[in-house]
Every structure is written in C-alpha cells, then in structure tokens.
Design an enzyme around this catalytic site. Structure first.
Site, PDB file in Angstrom:
ATOM      1  CB  SER A 136      -0.945   0.017   1.202  1.00 35.74           C
ATOM      2  OG  SER A 136      -0.233   0.207   2.405  1.00 35.74           O
TER       3      SER A 136
ATOM      4  CE  LYS B 256      -2.653   1.969   5.038  1.00 34.88           C
ATOM      5  NZ  LYS B 256      -2.631   1.114   3.824  1.00 34.88           N
TER       6      LYS B 256
END
Length: 219
Positions: free
Chosen positions: A78, A121
């Site tokens: 991701s 993230k």
C-alpha cells in the site's frame, strides 16, 4: 718482570686501556633496549583503549536503537513505490513528543478497528481540515495538494468527501492508492494511535537510505 712488580698487578698507562672504561663502552650500544621493550606494552594499552571506545560506541548505538528507534517489517504494497512488501525499516518512536505531525509524514499507527495490528500510511490532511477527492485529485480546504510520491499508474480516480477531519485526528492514505486500506475506508486516525514516523530503510540493502524523499521513484 722487574723485582718491584707484583704478579697479577693491573697494568696502567697509555699502552693499556682502562678496563672499567672498556667494559662500559662495550655495553653502551645496548642502552636503548628498555625503550624498545616498552613498545609492546604501549601497543597493548592502545588496543585496550580502542576496544573500550568501540564497546562504548556499540552500547550507545544499542541504547539509541532500543529506546528511540524500532525496527519494523512492512507487509503489503500500500505504500509502494516508497516501501515494498517485506521491506525492513526503522521508525522514530519519540519524534512526535517533540514536534507536531506534518502533512506528508509516513506514520505507523495502531489500526483503529483492531489494535493488535499496525498500519503504515502517509498523512494527507490535518486536524480541522476539510478533505475532498475528485477523480483522484486531493483537495484540502479547497486547495489542490501536490502529491509527487504517487505515480500515475498507482492513482485512484474515484471520489471522496468532502469531509472534515476531527480535532486530534489525521486523514491518512497509502501512496499506492488503488490497493490501500486507509482513511477512505476506516476514517481519520486519532493522534493517540500514531506511535512513530518512518525514517530509514535498511533491508534489502538496495533500498538502504532515508525515507524523507517525497518524489515518486520505482525501486
């Protein structure tokens, strides 16, 4: 032998050198011996000093790593292309005790829906800001956010929002937008769940280096 000379009497005069002086001169070349003998002792002393300094340096490094930094393993893609699956990185666990979380920081946090899991993230919007995504373009407070770390082939052209980020929370997304489970799904992340910032990659060796770069780059 003359009558007044005794057998065994030492000879004197210019024709016979003084025996004591001769003996003293014969050993004078050996005088530097004590100095040369001290060299091994000095070498051993220097080795002990170097060893001590090396052990102190290693000990300090271990203290810094254990108490300030934490090694973590990245699972998933991701955050590609910045981070790849199974990559090893260091995170700074104390940085946010001394400075505020900034837009663009790559943070590690407890997954809000299951605190036994950790996610990594990038911070996109800060507390109190309004975020909106239009065909993949991110707007914060109606201003376009430049995202050079997201390659075009990883962009997600879907829409989101607008939504206001609650006070004390942060809106986070993965750089690989089309394969990231992030705040678009589980909402903003409360600051108490964020426990570190990614600072350095150390494995594989070809990824070795700082994670402060914001430009998209394929590894």
């Amino acid at each position: 032998m003359k009558p007044d000379e005794k057998p065994g009497a030492p000879l004197t005069g210019p024709e016979c050198p003084d025996t004591a002086t001769s003996f003293s001169q014969s050993i004078s070349p050996s005088a530097p011996a004590p100095e040369s003998a001290s060299h091994p002792h000095q070498l051993r002393h220097e080795i002990r000093v170097w060893t001590r300094d090396l052990l102190i340096a290693i000990g300090l490094a271990l203290v810094i790593i254990v108490f300030l930094y934490q090694p973590v393993k990245v699972e998933g893609t991701s955050m590609a292309p910045l981070l790849t699956d199974q990559e090893r990185i260091f995170i700074n666990k104390f940085v946010y005790r001394f400075e505020a979380i900034q837009r663009g920081d790559v943070v590690v946090f407890w997954y809000p829906l299951d605190r036994s899991k950790s996610f990594i993230k990038r911070v996109v919007a800060l507390p109190g800001e309004t975020i909106e995504i239009r065909r993949g373009v991110v707007y914060v407070n109606s201003q376009v956010v430049a995202e050079p770390y997201v390659p075009p082939r990883y962009a997600d052209v879907s829409d989101y929002g607008p939504a206001k980020v609650p006070d004390g929370s942060y809106f986070v997304m993965g750089d690989h937008r089309i394969s990231s489970n992030d705040s678009r799904v589980f909402g903003p992340v409360a600051s108490q769940y964020i426990y570190g910032r990614a600072v350095f990659a150390y494995w594989p060796v070809d990824h070795f280096g700082s994670l402060s770069a914001t430009e998209a780059s394929e590894k």
